[in-house]
Enzyme design. Structure first.
Site, short mmCIF file in Angstrom:
data_model
loop_
_atom_site.label_atom_id
_atom_site.label_comp_id
_atom_site.label_asym_id
_atom_site.label_seq_id
_atom_site.Cartn_x
_atom_site.Cartn_y
_atom_site.Cartn_z
N HIS A 118 -4.65 -30.84 10.57
CA HIS A 118 -5.82 -30.43 9.79
C HIS A 118 -5.78 -30.92 8.34
O HIS A 118 -6.73 -31.53 7.85
CB HIS A 118 -5.95 -28.91 9.77
CG HIS A 118 -6.02 -28.28 11.12
ND1 HIS A 118 -6.70 -28.84 12.17
CD2 HIS A 118 -5.48 -27.14 11.60
CE1 HIS A 118 -6.59 -28.06 13.23
NE2 HIS A 118 -5.85 -27.03 12.92
N LYS B 272 0.63 -18.46 6.16
CA LYS B 272 0.15 -17.24 6.80
C LYS B 272 0.51 -16.04 5.92
O LYS B 272 1.39 -16.11 5.10
CB LYS B 272 0.79 -17.10 8.17
CG LYS B 272 0.37 -18.23 9.09
CD LYS B 272 0.77 -17.99 10.51
CE LYS B 272 0.31 -19.12 11.41
NZ LYS B 272 -1.15 -19.15 11.60
#
Ligand code: NAD
Length: 484
Positions: free
Chosen positions: A240, A331
């Site tokens: 990504h 995260k």
């Protein structure tokens, strides 16, 4: 602004793994939305194919539930839902055995576009390609769609490419990176290549640095053991963030054509410099807020896998040498946001007596939430008191700027699946691009493995490890705040 919808040609889309999590959350709801959007021809058919025993009606009930869960009530209605469910079929097939393949052959129509979505573990790709070929279900015009992860290093990516290439040409293979299907990402190309405004400034002489941030608030709970074999570099950066970097850094393609665009992206990946150990910061979130830490989520107290990574990346070509690209993703951070921020250099000379309020121009491209762009410019602070400077945003939220049509921007999966049917590969990764990205990522990963580096632990709900701040401070720069 009125949105234009052109129905695609009649097709059969077989979803291998049609009963899996990805089909339930993304693929089936996206197809339904395109049906509501008027893009699905009446003759379209969607065929779920998976290992479990199910009737057509069971699959319809499964899909109805998926749509009710993942499509907001305001975007669905009973009539279109019934129509859509009518297009569904189900065939039980075993990818690795012979069960079900003659049934599938009987269901798939020879006179329409045939697309096969491999929404199964990559270890099954080879077997699926082989069976489709062996049973004469796919022809030279059929397309296959494959999901990430596309390999876990250069070697496995090459193996996957080779397995698919045994039965399908590159023009038939659609490697999905859903980031490329986002409206803003395509708009980035429009902004760069349909305006004269930015292009003259789009180089190291005028751009100080670029920050690409993909921050998540969730941890890896639920799929910790799986994630632990991968980590942020493999899971996010190699695909990504790399794709976003390419779209910022690439040269103008000669035409908006799949291979012309992908050729230019490939040149960027090949020009990436190796990353020095001091330009990498990896992290693992600690326990906090009543939630377990990464090591517990990963069920591996010794894990050295990163749930956060920040890197300083250089591009060795005339346009970009001297402009660092800082990438970070992680995260359990303080907000869920994806953005690209392009910071311009200082004007060569200030004519103002009070330049204190002066800040660099920054072009911010938001991918989520609220896709849009923001250009930070300097103006005179309003009111009396002399010429003082203030920074204000020239904000362009797509949903607002485009009115009603903008609010209906298709989700990335909707667009990408329709592109498969249309036969347009521009927003899909080519095999050589994926391999080049691994060729860059592999030595970085091997480096920290060989050194035995441990990730720094970081407090959940923050911007990541303290050391990541230093990566920019050292260069006299600052990360942008992570916020929604
Ligand atoms: P899942 O485990 O939920 O579903 C797997 C599906 O494959 C099921 O329908 C199962 O019946 C089918 N299947 C398994 N073995 C089979 C066999 N031998 N023959 C035929 N069918 C078989 O998996 P998922 O989460 O839907 O993921 C599918 C793929 O997409 C994986 O490659 C995954 O890495 C990728 N992916 C998933 C997500 C996600 O959000 N779930 C995101 C990105 C990529």
């Amino acid at each position: 602004m009125v949105s234009r919808t052109i129905p695609v040609d009649p097709f059969d889309l077989v979803i291998f793994g049609g009963t899996g999590d990805l089909a339930r959350r993304k693929i089936l709801p996206s197809l339904y939305r395109r049906h509501v959007g008027g893009q699905m021809p009446a003759e379209a058919r969607i065929i779920g194919a998976a290992r479990g025993e199910m009737s057509d009606d069971d699959f319809r009930a499964f899909t109805r539930e998926a749509i009710e869960e993942f499509v907001p009530a305001t975007k669905r209605d009973a009539k279109t839902l019934e129509e859509f469910l009518e297009t569904l079929r189900y065939v039980r097939v075993d990818a690795v055995g012979q069960d079900g393949w003659t049934d599938l052959r009987a269901v798939v129509r020879p006179d329409v576009i045939r697309a096969f979505y491999f929404s199964v573990a990559p270890s099954l790709f080879g077997a699926l390609a082989e069976r489709l070929h062996e049973h004469g279900i796919a022809d030279a015009d059929s397309r296959i769609v494959v999901e990430k992860p596309f390999g876990k290093d250069l070697k496995t990516a090459r193996e996957l490419n080779a397995v698919l290439a045994e039965h399908f040409t590159e023009q038939q293979i659609y490697r999905i990176d859903h980031y490329l299907g986002k409206e803003t990402v395509q708009n980035l190309m429009a902004v760069r290549f349909a305006n004269i405004l930015f292009e003259p400034l789009w180089k190291t002489e005028y751009i100080d640095h670029v920050q690409i941030t993909v921050a998540e608030t969730v941890g890896v709970n639920g799929r910790g053991a799986y994630y632990d074999k991968s980590g942020a570099m493999r899971d996010m950066v190699q695909n990504h963030l790399m794709q976003l970097l390419c779209l910022i850094a690439m040269e103008p393609p000669y035409h908006f054509d799949p291979d012309a665009v992908r050729d230019e992206k490939l040149k960027v990946i090949r020009a990436l410099e190796p990353v020095a150990p001091e330009d990498i910061v990896r992290g693992q979130y600690r326990a906090g807020g009543g939630r377990p830490g990464y090591l517990e989520d990963a069920e591996n107290p010794e894990s050295r896998t990163e749930s956060y990574i920040a890197l300083k990346v250089g591009i060795a070509n005339w346009r970009w040498k001297g402009t660092p690209f800082y990438l970070r993703t992680g995260k359990r951070l303080k907000a869920r946001t994806s953005e690209i921020a392009i910071t311009f250099r200082q004007p060569p000379h200030s004519i103002f007596d009070h330049p204190e309020g002066w800040r660099e121009n920054v072009l911010v491209i938001r991918l989520q939430p609220n896709e849009g762009m923001n250009m930070m410019v300097m103006i005179k602070e309003p009111g009396p008191g002399g010429m003082r400077l203030a920074q204000v945003p020239l904000d362009m939220s797509f949903a607002e700027a485009l009115g009603e049509g903008g609010a209906d921007i298709p989700d990335a999966y909707e667009r990408l699946i329709m592109d498969v049917i249309r036969g347009n590969q521009t927003l899909f990764m080519r095999g050589d691009e994926v391999e080049a990205a691994w060729a860059w990522a592999d030595p970085i990963i091997q480096g920290w493995e060989a050194r035995g580096d441990r990730p720094h632990s970081y407090e959940p709900g923050t911007s990541g490890p303290e050391d990541a701040l230093m990566l920019l401070h050292r260069d006299g720069r600052r990360w942008r705040d992570i916020r929604e």
